[in-house]
Design a protein around this motif. Structure first.
Motif, PDB file in Angstrom:
ATOM      1  N   ILE A   6       0.853  -1.184   0.000  1.00 10.96           N
ATOM      2  CA  ILE A   6       0.000   0.000   0.000  1.00 10.96           C
ATOM      3  C   ILE A   6       0.888   1.232   0.000  1.00 10.96           C
ATOM      4  N   SER A  30      -6.842   4.146  11.428  1.00 10.03           N
ATOM      5  CA  SER A  30      -5.966   4.912  10.548  1.00 10.03           C
ATOM      6  C   SER A  30      -4.897   5.571  11.401  1.00 10.03           C
ATOM      7  N   HIS A  82      -7.822   4.854   4.848  1.00  8.40           N
ATOM      8  CA  HIS A  82      -6.434   4.647   5.281  1.00  8.40           C
ATOM      9  C   HIS A  82      -5.609   4.008   4.164  1.00  8.40           C
ATOM     10  N   MET A  83      -6.225   3.116   3.409  1.00  8.70           N
ATOM     11  CA  MET A  83      -5.504   2.384   2.365  1.00  8.70           C
ATOM     12  C   MET A  83      -5.395   3.157   1.049  1.00  8.70           C
ATOM     13  N   LYS A  89     -10.990   2.365   7.209  1.00  4.52           N
ATOM     14  CA  LYS A  89     -10.007   1.415   6.669  1.00  4.52           C
ATOM     15  C   LYS A  89      -9.718   1.708   5.198  1.00  4.52           C
ATOM     16  N   TRP A 116     -10.427  -4.741  -0.677  1.00  8.17           N
ATOM     17  CA  TRP A 116      -9.635  -3.834   0.159  1.00  8.17           C
ATOM     18  C   TRP A 116      -9.830  -4.178   1.634  1.00  8.17           C
ATOM     19  N   SER A 151      -4.241   5.597  -1.615  1.00  9.46           N
ATOM     20  CA  SER A 151      -2.927   6.242  -1.783  1.00  9.46           C
ATOM     21  C   SER A 151      -2.965   7.753  -1.623  1.00  9.46           C
ATOM     22  N   HIS A 186       1.265   5.235   0.583  1.00 11.01           N
ATOM     23  CA  HIS A 186       0.667   6.433   1.173  1.00 11.01           C
ATOM     24  C   HIS A 186       1.391   7.642   0.604  1.00 11.01           C
ATOM     25  N   TYR A 226      -7.075  -5.313   4.413  1.00  8.11           N
ATOM     26  CA  TYR A 226      -6.690  -4.253   5.364  1.00  8.11           C
ATOM     27  C   TYR A 226      -5.827  -4.774   6.513  1.00  8.11           C
TER      28      TYR A 226
END
Lengths: 510, 510
Positions: free
Chosen positions: B27, B192, B157-158, B154, B477, B160, B29, B481
């Motif tokens: 993943i 998160s 949070h994932m 969730k 997803w 990008s 960020h 997670y």
């Protein structure tokens, strides 16, 4: 599509009521859009000059191929450096030829009320070009027919913000290739009275198009005024082929407009870089434009890029991605630098059906084309599968979005600020503006097919999504269509020409 | 979501293959986006000054209502003209207060790698705010629950390009109103590690949010650094109510950021004019920002407008229309004039389902927010029914579009033009760039969920539209997670706080 003042005065109870009301409203044909918001300047002047300089190095050092003997002779006689099929020119020669092309011109329609102005701050929206398939009223994908082409001419004629009748809005696959151009021109001239697109798939087809335009406008007028705009594509990188050049020569000689469009796919037929692609397509497009000015100085030409990338996983052309928007915005800047009108594209999607993703894809094109200040925006409705398929449903809804962009590009109104201030004083804190005199005369744009009812009402009305609404509306439009008047003698002469040429032309399959 | 260099090197056979490959990819960020394209200057400087002048006339001559005794006292003590609940100030006083608010600030996350920079050329993308309904995995519309909120934390949070954990991404309707803020903050902090949104629905709820942030960051740090950003709305026209002001006072006193957002609906709560609306909301937002600077000079505030109009036929709020984009572009200019960060909105739709129209609607917001240079973009995913409903499917796909905009806003790369020129020379006329060294290291953006396969392959894969693809992906997803690490002692302390306050707070229904 309409404004509050003409459509919003009372509630009519949901989409059905609204659509029924609209069926009785007159069809509005909007004139050429004069942009009243600035074009978006995506890079600095220095950036534009860097691209220009690279494009000039390409034409000077690498050259562009013209794969046609006659074209090479024309270049040679004009003083270019011709080696095999490669043409190299100095930047001075290129710029001096390009400067002959007009910054603005009129494209005449058979109904002079529909004549459009191309270039400068003017914008015109044109239908799709070339899909061999349709997604029909039953949401089935099948080959397009002449009936479909006629239907899309009718729909485009009725769409408020669509200015152009279109050529191959879809390919009439049921007609032999050698005869399609005749039916294409007849369809545009019969079912619409807006400006038309010419055929480019062979020299004789361009000549036939010109012959039909001379029947409509008279020899003298059609040879000296722009009555068609046609589309030619290069084979990027750096190749113009004989078929396209033949059509280009015919139209340029007749003072007809051509969209000189490199068929660039970023990372495949042009470099994997927006800036690098821009340099290559600038070289290609300017060479075509310069070439036409040797044939006929002053013939109107457009600089266009069908902004696409390629999906390296599948080799498929990709619209609706960030690079396509970046490229389109940059093309607008380059076209302004050279003072030639810019052709952009809107509403292209790679989706197979008129779904959410097809909306995203389309808007990457539409938004960037409008903010690029594109003077001619093709593919303004219905495209799926990167122009393989045209959807009736999406065409109707895309056209409505173009009407919204027409409103958007008219920008901001400052002249009533004093009245607004007094209205704010009267309404006071915590009041509302719904009943204010200023509100009643305002022109807030209303999207007729946007779903603004409650969930409950939507549920009661059958939970229709946009795809269903668009399909229903396409049927309603066609049921409501009324042909624009055409002189019966003219109609007969055009039909006679189509009949004669159909007999004369061999039934070739390419 | 990825680039050619990390994802495009071989064909993997359709969407299934691609998604399976992606499930194994780490993943990503992305950090704060630093915009590298110009903001779009939609009107002239003169236009900005005309709006400014009208806004100043409103605060001087008409005034703005602060419906809260304590707030009125604060204004009175600062020297404002207070009459009943109406507050009038001179433009000099207003401008001098607004100048105290910072042009840029850091919003700290519990994981310092996720801290974002707000203001200037920085842009952050934040989830939706407030929908009480979800469109779930079965495409059924139902009330949102705490489980949905956790799910969307969730997913956010994932994602990008989503920088913010979010507060009420959806309203957890199964939790009593009086306790929701506790679960909201806990959900954001647990699922998160990105920066969070604070509660504003009552003074005690803002205070509880601050208490929880002090548990996370320590008293000293949380009182002097920005660890929450919250959203307050005015009641346009010209009213700030006691509830919102109570929250505003708590956050400003603690140096926390607040999005000061007039709840303007063009033609209903503000004038039926983009320019007139801009003048009214400027007056409202600046008065709130100025107010906070009396409480704590230097507290970070944002100028935001949830660009909407109203459908005069139904009274419904309308996103996805030309006026909303025009308003958003203008808001960016006004915010820059006052040197306060700008909060925009993206991806809002009035549609009831994730259909074509919801794509158009969303892009009117996203494109204009990005080109406005908005520093904080709310509603970055999933909104339907003008924020009544959040769609799992649309959320995933909208987030992917924000990743595309993240790429878009990084603009153009000029530093490899010489290498590109040499590549063009090598490839020559009629070649292709697919295998070129330059292509292999390029970063053309790839939309993972865009349908770029052939019609035949799409057919063989079950003819899934974007709605189906988004829903499947949301499930994947969530299955994939992994929670970000959290110190068990911190987790326990937060849970303890939630438990204690749940007991203390009466189970009120508002």
């Amino acid at each position: 599509m309409g404004t509050m003042s003409d459509a919003g005065k009372k509630r009519r109870g949901g989409h059905e009521g609204r659509r029924n009301a609209r069926l009785k409203a007159p069809i509005v044909h909007r004139g050429t859009l004069v942009r009243n918001i600035p074009a978006y300047e995506a890079v600095s002047e220095e950036g534009v000059e860097l691209i220009h300089n690279t494009a000039m190095r390409i034409v000077e050092e690498i050259g562009v191929e013209f794969r046609d003997k006659e074209s090479l002779d024309i270049w040679r006689n004009a003083g270019a450096d011709v080696s095999d099929e490669r043409v190299r020119v100095s930047r001075e020669m290129l710029m001096s030829l390009v400067a002959e092309a007009p910054e603005e011109f009129d494209h005449h329609a058979r109904n002079s009320d529909r004549t459009v102005r191309v270039g400068g701050k003017n914008m015109v929206f044109a239908p799709s070009y070339g899909p061999p398939f349709v997604l029909d009223f039953d949401n089935n994908r099948r080959h397009a027919t002449l009936e479909d082409l006629n239907n899309f001419q009718k729909i485009s004629h009725m769409a408020s913000a669509i200015h152009i009748a279109g050529g191959p809005i879809v390919e009439p696959v049921d007609i032999p290739v050698a005869h399609r151009h005749l039916h294409m021109a007849y369809s545009a001239l019969k079912f619409s009275d807006k400006p038309i697109i010419g055929a480019v798939t062979a020299r004789e087809r361009a000549e036939d198009t010109m012959s039909m335009m001379k029947i409509v406008f008279g020899d003298e007028f059609a040879s000296n005024n722009t009555v068609t705009t046609s589309l030619i594509n290069s084979n990027s990188p750096l190749v113009w082929d004989a078929t396209m050049l033949d059509a280009l020569k015919v139209y340029a000689a007749n003072n007809q407009a051509v969209l000189c469009s490199p068929f660039s796919m970023v990372a495949a037929s042009t470099p994997a870089s927006t800036v690098g692609t821009m340099a290559v397509v600038t070289a290609e497009a300017l060479m075509a434009i310069a070439f036409t000015q040797i044939i006929r100085p002053g013939a109107p030409m457009l600089f266009g890029v069908p902004a696409m990338t390629v999906d390296l996983r599948t080799g498929a052309p990709v619209h609706g991605c960030p690079e396509s928007a970046l490229l389109q915005l940059l093309t607008g800047m380059m076209a302004r630098r050279y003072k030639v009108p810019h052709r952009g594209i809107a509403n292209c999607s790679t989706a197979k059906t008129a779904d959410l993703y097809s909306g995203y894809d389309s808007m990457w094109g539409a938004f960037s084309a409008v903010l690029a200040g594109a003077n001619w925006i093709t593919h303004a409705g219905g495209i799926l599968e990167s122009a393989l398929t045209l959807s009736y449903s999406k065409c109707i809804l895309d056209y409505e979005q173009m009407d919204a962009f027409y409103h958007f590009a008219q920008g901001y109104k400052f002249d009533d600020l004093d009245e607004i201030f007094e209205t704010v004083r009267e309404v006071g804190a915590g009041g509302h503006f719904l009943g204010a005199a200023h509100t009643r005369k305002s022109d807030i744009f209303i999207l007729e097919h946007q779903n603004n009812v409650t969930f409950e009402q939507w549920d009661a009305e059958g939970r229709k999504d946009a795809q269903e609404i668009g399909t229903e509306e396409a049927k309603r439009w066609l049921a409501r269509y009324e042909p624009p008047p055409i002189d019966p003698g003219l109609d007969e002469a055009l039909l006679e020409f189509v009949k004669r040429r159909t007999k004369e032309l061999p039934n070739r399959s390419e």
